[in-house]
Design an enzyme around this catalytic site. Sequence first.
Site, PDB file in Angstrom:
ATOM      1  N   HIS A  14       0.884  -1.173   0.000  1.00  0.00           N
ATOM      2  CA  HIS A  14       0.000   0.000   0.000  1.00  0.00           C
ATOM      3  C   HIS A  14       0.920   1.221   0.000  1.00  0.00           C
ATOM      4  O   HIS A  14       1.948   1.198   0.697  1.00  0.00           O
ATOM      5  CB  HIS A  14      -0.814   0.122   1.283  1.00  0.00           C
ATOM      6  CG  HIS A  14      -1.793  -0.954   1.564  1.00  0.00           C
ATOM      7  ND1 HIS A  14      -2.985  -0.716   2.190  1.00  0.00           N
ATOM      8  CD2 HIS A  14      -1.767  -2.277   1.327  1.00  0.00           C
ATOM      9  CE1 HIS A  14      -3.635  -1.856   2.341  1.00  0.00           C
ATOM     10  NE2 HIS A  14      -2.926  -2.816   1.829  1.00  0.00           N
TER      11      HIS A  14
ATOM     12  N   ASP B 271      -5.712 -13.565  -1.449  1.00  0.00           N
ATOM     13  CA  ASP B 271      -5.061 -13.137  -0.230  1.00  0.00           C
ATOM     14  C   ASP B 271      -5.177 -14.304   0.719  1.00  0.00           C
ATOM     15  O   ASP B 271      -6.256 -14.610   1.241  1.00  0.00           O
ATOM     16  CB  ASP B 271      -5.764 -11.898   0.347  1.00  0.00           C
ATOM     17  CG  ASP B 271      -5.078 -10.605  -0.074  1.00  0.00           C
ATOM     18  OD1 ASP B 271      -4.249 -10.645  -1.006  1.00  0.00           O
ATOM     19  OD2 ASP B 271      -5.385  -9.560   0.499  1.00  0.00           O
TER      20      ASP B 271
ATOM     21  N   ASP C 170       2.011   2.228   3.656  1.00  0.00           N
ATOM     22  CA  ASP C 170       2.986   1.533   4.513  1.00  0.00           C
ATOM     23  C   ASP C 170       4.420   1.670   4.005  1.00  0.00           C
ATOM     24  O   ASP C 170       5.338   1.187   4.670  1.00  0.00           O
ATOM     25  CB  ASP C 170       2.622   0.054   4.703  1.00  0.00           C
ATOM     26  CG  ASP C 170       2.212  -0.635   3.422  1.00  0.00           C
ATOM     27  OD1 ASP C 170       0.996  -0.654   3.131  1.00  0.00           O
ATOM     28  OD2 ASP C 170       3.087  -1.153   2.707  1.00  0.00           O
TER      29      ASP C 170
END
Lengths: 434, 434, 434, 434
Positions: free
Chosen positions: B98, B293, B101
């Site tokens: 992301h 995921d 982060d």
Amino acid sequence: MSGYFSTIKPVSYDPDAAGLAFRHYNPDEIVLGKRMEEHLRFAVAYWHSFGWEGGDPFGGRTFERPWFPGDTMELAEARADAAFDFFRILGVPYFCFHDHDVRPEGASLIESRERLERIADVFEAKMAAGGPKLLWGTANLFSNRRYMSGAATNPDPDVFAYSAATVRGVLEVTHRLGGENYVLWGGREGYETLLNTDMGQELEHMGRFLSLVVEHKHKIGFKGTILIEPKPQEPTKHQYDYDAATVYGFLRRFGLENEVKVNIEQGHAILAGHSFEHELALAGALGILGSIDMNRNDYQSGWDTDQFPNNVPETALAYYEVLKAGGFTSGGTNFDAKVRRQSLDAEDLVAAHVGAMDVCARGLKAAAKMLEDGGLEAARRERYAGWQRPEAQAMLGKGATLASIADDAEARGLDPQPVSGRQEILENLVNRYV
Amino acid sequence: MSGYFSTIKPVSYDPDAAGLAFRHYNPDEIVLGKRMEEHLRFAVAYWHSFGWEGGDPFGGRTFERPWFPGDTMELAEARADAAFDFFRILGVPYFCFHDHDVRPEGASLIESRERLERIADVFEAKMAAGGPKLLWGTANLFSNRRYMSGAATNPDPDVFAYSAATVRGVLEVTHRLGGENYVLWGGREGYETLLNTDMGQELEHMGRFLSLVVEHKHKIGFKGTILIEPKPQEPTKHQYDYDAATVYGFLRRFGLENEVKVNIEQGHAILAGHSFEHELALAGALGILGSIDMNRNDYQSGWDTDQFPNNVPETALAYYEVLKAGGFTSGGTNFDAKVRRQSLDAEDLVAAHVGAMDVCARGLKAAAKMLEDGGLEAARRERYAGWQRPEAQAMLGKGATLASIADDAEARGLDPQPVSGRQEILENLVNRYV
Amino acid sequence: MSGYFSTIKPVSYDPDAAGLAFRHYNPDEIVLGKRMEEHLRFAVAYWHSFGWEGGDPFGGRTFERPWFPGDTMELAEARADAAFDFFRILGVPYFCFHDHDVRPEGASLIESRERLERIADVFEAKMAAGGPKLLWGTANLFSNRRYMSGAATNPDPDVFAYSAATVRGVLEVTHRLGGENYVLWGGREGYETLLNTDMGQELEHMGRFLSLVVEHKHKIGFKGTILIEPKPQEPTKHQYDYDAATVYGFLRRFGLENEVKVNIEQGHAILAGHSFEHELALAGALGILGSIDMNRNDYQSGWDTDQFPNNVPETALAYYEVLKAGGFTSGGTNFDAKVRRQSLDAEDLVAAHVGAMDVCARGLKAAAKMLEDGGLEAARRERYAGWQRPEAQAMLGKGATLASIADDAEARGLDPQPVSGRQEILENLVNRYV
Amino acid sequence: MSGYFSTIKPVSYDPDAAGLAFRHYNPDEIVLGKRMEEHLRFAVAYWHSFGWEGGDPFGGRTFERPWFPGDTMELAEARADAAFDFFRILGVPYFCFHDHDVRPEGASLIESRERLERIADVFEAKMAAGGPKLLWGTANLFSNRRYMSGAATNPDPDVFAYSAATVRGVLEVTHRLGGENYVLWGGREGYETLLNTDMGQELEHMGRFLSLVVEHKHKIGFKGTILIEPKPQEPTKHQYDYDAATVYGFLRRFGLENEVKVNIEQGHAILAGHSFEHELALAGALGILGSIDMNRNDYQSGWDTDQFPNNVPETALAYYEVLKAGGFTSGGTNFDAKVRRQSLDAEDLVAAHVGAMDVCARGLKAAAKMLEDGGLEAARRERYAGWQRPEAQAMLGKGATLASIADDAEARGLDPQPVSGRQEILENLVNRYV
């Protein structure tokens, strides 16, 4: 006259009554310019009130009704007598039925259909004599063991064909009786285990089946609405018509989104992890809100409890969404609810409906007042007011691109500041009406 | 070199190792004609492993990482050093990030984008020097308070614009870094209360936003796949991308079903009331399976627990669906999982990934054997064999109508008899491989 | 005066007010012979209203309060100023606090205790100057990372000792401030995984800890009630104080059932799979009902949502159980509730409490009317009337044995017939009051 | 010989078999010094395998067994023939029964008991002829409509007496047949609505009933264990024997904690929000672990799915707790599981049990290896090692007070630092054995 309800008088509106009466449901009261009866369009569900015997997974029949001991056409007629007495006592404008709860199945498809036609004659006479109208009919494609692996989605094509024949019969009877909708509940359209399931193929078959039904509806001139009733699971581990959004995607896939709507049940919404009002609002936003099955599911029991509604704040939010979506057209409020298996008496059956009708009436009136007052809608409009600005609208229109919007945002040095969502204040506002 | 993992050696395949090693994941082992690494396409998630501090709703940071104490570009680079050391230790072929982060947000959109570009330079150098490739990038449109009421669905159009600018920046960086996908997770695209929400309008805006992103992707020549990640709730009471079926309906509505796929997360599937394999199988059937995921949600905790997978029978069923859908193309297996907040040490972070990679490898190998053995698929084919008969196919083809099928069923006196679904026998069969 | 609430006037009872007012909560109104204020004994929770910053697992602080930016004693005093202003605006008779939300922790146990004492001086002055009384105090034994593996149940005995020192300090401050109860919430007394947990040993330590606290209470002459607050999970996978029944068994095991009572929270009841009224009724039946944390949990969100109550039918059933158990003695109604993180404004905080107090007042009044009317209790008595017969009582008394009862039942040829439970009729009855 | 299973040969241990065989369950294999059969103590449940007809709430019987069409003693004997054939095929050492599934109820209590005695004669002969032993018997106090409002907790004292007579009869038959335990499942001991329920009184009656049963057990010299089987809900909204902790508190309250143990069912644990191993570990810690009902509940279906276990990692954790608690004494592994209603064939019934027995055997062997390896227990001991220090033990012993501990903690300036819980490393360790 069946005699079963002979000690119970027709229930009327009397807010100050000591005994059984409608304290809030007044059919002729005008709400938002329309009679309350025409808003709510109450229907009694034949199956729960006249077919269900009080069994649960750990015990059998608790109810002793005179029409239960056998499975004959005579008892089916006795049941119809009791049912129409009951409709009269409540004064409901509609009822709903499954083929399975109005007559015993025959030894063949043809005999089953003929028996249904014979019961339809009985209904027709009773309806003509002042009985209620038919909100919807439906075929039970899940109780018989032939459907254990699905109806339209059965691995056996003969079950698909059998289901088609059954739906044809019930749809035509529904048409003959002036039914205003026809409902499909995919009770076993789903799977127990993916290990033996071809989901892709089953979904294709389900789409095909629905297309056939829609085609036939037009062919016979049925003007009612075809409705799908979403439910996420039970009896199957996973049901294909999981919720309104899932059904919408399914309809889109088969090009049926303008032909078919949804019949939203409170309890099924809960089991899918949604609030009832969510499902109603979403169906409204997608243009597929058709009708409602009003009941309530215990929030903490993971099976379909089908209880009568009794929480006014919740029904108010539900009818608020119904009213915002324009109110019912062909749909209505069907009580897909059953008295608890310990509620043995005729009086319980009547009181459960009376209480539920009052709860709905209170919900409707509160919803109407909220709309008339306008506070909620004004707050909502204000919250989105920014989108009325031309530059906001431009982002939604032709010509705007991600790059043009991004360039502009960077150029303006945007740093948007959050504004209170005022949830508690709005909840307080609702509480002034319920 | 960060030093943080300096005591931990690169992990290699050694089934008989006493200490830390892959006992099952052997990247070069050929499974169904392809290297295991190319099947699984493992990715480490930057945010959980390098951004998350160990907080939960009842307590703050428990982890003491050298890169946590501040929010500077220097510390962001230290974090990148540690992350790429970690990737090397594991030997994973991919990572995901992301924007949020990998670098501190700037004081303006432009500064935020520039900082992202600077970190991308760092990444680029490390990737060129043998680091992993980028499976996907994404923009965090939910942590900052500006997004508290949504990003694309925010009542404030400025937030829509801000989000557009942010996605533009991250999509372009993802493109520059050779990302194979770009993910959109609608973390706050949903609502807290319907009382202040215009769901219809918000869904329109969300569709518009996605269309803009797809358009831009083509404009800049990004060949990766745009992925939506469904999740039913949390942080919002209700998220619009509830599950795969909901996303499918949404894509259909906006004509994007051939442009966008789904990134299915185990934990999100569970929270939506589905098994992981259900979501995979459904996405496969609908042609929108993109990536996964991989994690696990505690079945009995109603929030997103994001634990590392550890149940081989379950991962086997998941990879079975992935393989049946043709395996990954641009997608892969991203560990969207975090060590428990009590797992404080560098060793915990490494071991968690190693264990999870082994669990996935065991699942994949079991799934491959089940496919090779063919028993499950043969049983499935046999169960649906009736549909291969011409008269069955005819019901699905042009010309057949509900009436023609019904007439035929009645004429033939159909009385289909159920056949065992053999669920336990198939479950036993699976247990021979896991 | 903090200034934060300077634009908001004290809220008073005015059923016809257009703006912010109590429409139902009238402290001086006599209900069942007692002032409403004395029945409800409202308390504001310091932590949610003055400590919580609006964060959730996917985003940080949304609220901008003047006392948030740092962690100093000065800001702690500013917070106290605001809190007592707020208490005055609402006119609540009580407040509750955790040590953690009233002052920054010190560098040592001693400094932490001294700081608490200093804030207690501030509170004491404000309380003497007309501020509310203290319903209860508690020590936060879960936020700091030292408690990540539990407090009394920590594998490290130093944490047990640290926790003992902390509780000692807070209990004594609670005593000094005239607190009417002291609460223990075992926020991290539980486990994440059984793999690293010795449940037997941890339960022993927890029992020991509680015994030490009870002993100390008597030693210092604290007359308040020690309360345990059950919660089934979150933050831990499994919390030892799961629900009222679990706590009861625990108290029995350590011989503390006459020393300790429970503080029942609506949201925790829901998370444990119980209705709020179930937990209240059970605690009442077991003689351990102490106090309530009033809030509401979203039934469909599996984490602790801590919303303000807004459903009158539900609060009515809750207060019905409280009244049946004799009403509060040392306990009260603490709002363990927080405004949504999008509810940014001071006005939201005030309105949320005002709305909740009104909802509780409506619930209490409805409950009182149900009791006065007596219909529910009469129906209940009638249902169990058979147990008043001497031969029924004999089965419960000395001398009866399984054999004597069985012989008698066989001899009498017993064939008991079920009687309607009348659930819907009773639900309708309740709806006449709410 | 019934003929129903005539085509199926006795199943034997043959790891390399192509067809039906035990691949892991080898009764004579020595595990931790004891034969595997003696560890697992498998029992078949008569009701699910020979009584259940395949119905669910949405459909009736799917199974066609020769003993179903009527409710006569002759068919009950035919059912017994089939059952004992089945036991022989599986080679299980035990079976379990409810009175209700082994013979039709009579017209009176006396006739019901006499019929049970007659079937017991049949069983006795078959058991003497090499059939399995009786793990436990139980009385079904929930199916008949007389129990719709409970058995021992019924508002009608005649139902209490009727239940007492029934339990007396079944307990004595269990004693005659050498049953090693007697189980009480409070199927309808609970409530549907608090509105008509006096929970306090019902709990008193339930305690009284249990005391009577325990007394009678001693009187007749029954040496087996009395077991309560917890379940949180279904069929009732709330069952009094919610979970192990609740039962423990109940036993303590009535002074029965040394007389009665629990029979833990996986599916019931799940429905209560617990893992199976939690319930086992807790019961072990409280000294009340008696026996297990092995099955599995779908984690995402909120009703009792009673599926056969098929997840080895989960059964390994369960048997790990059983072994840590010392293994079974009078208890065993009863398959309270039913084949899916689509699994129609005799072969399904056999295969389901064979697969489940193998899953349990794998679980047991993995658990035994984990214990022998000792890594888990060593890690656990190390984690709690601090408590072995004298000063830690002192806090638990006489003389220590909250004040002495607190003073000491302050004096020492305690600042305990957290240590990793190593959850993922331990999970990886488990995965080396399953």
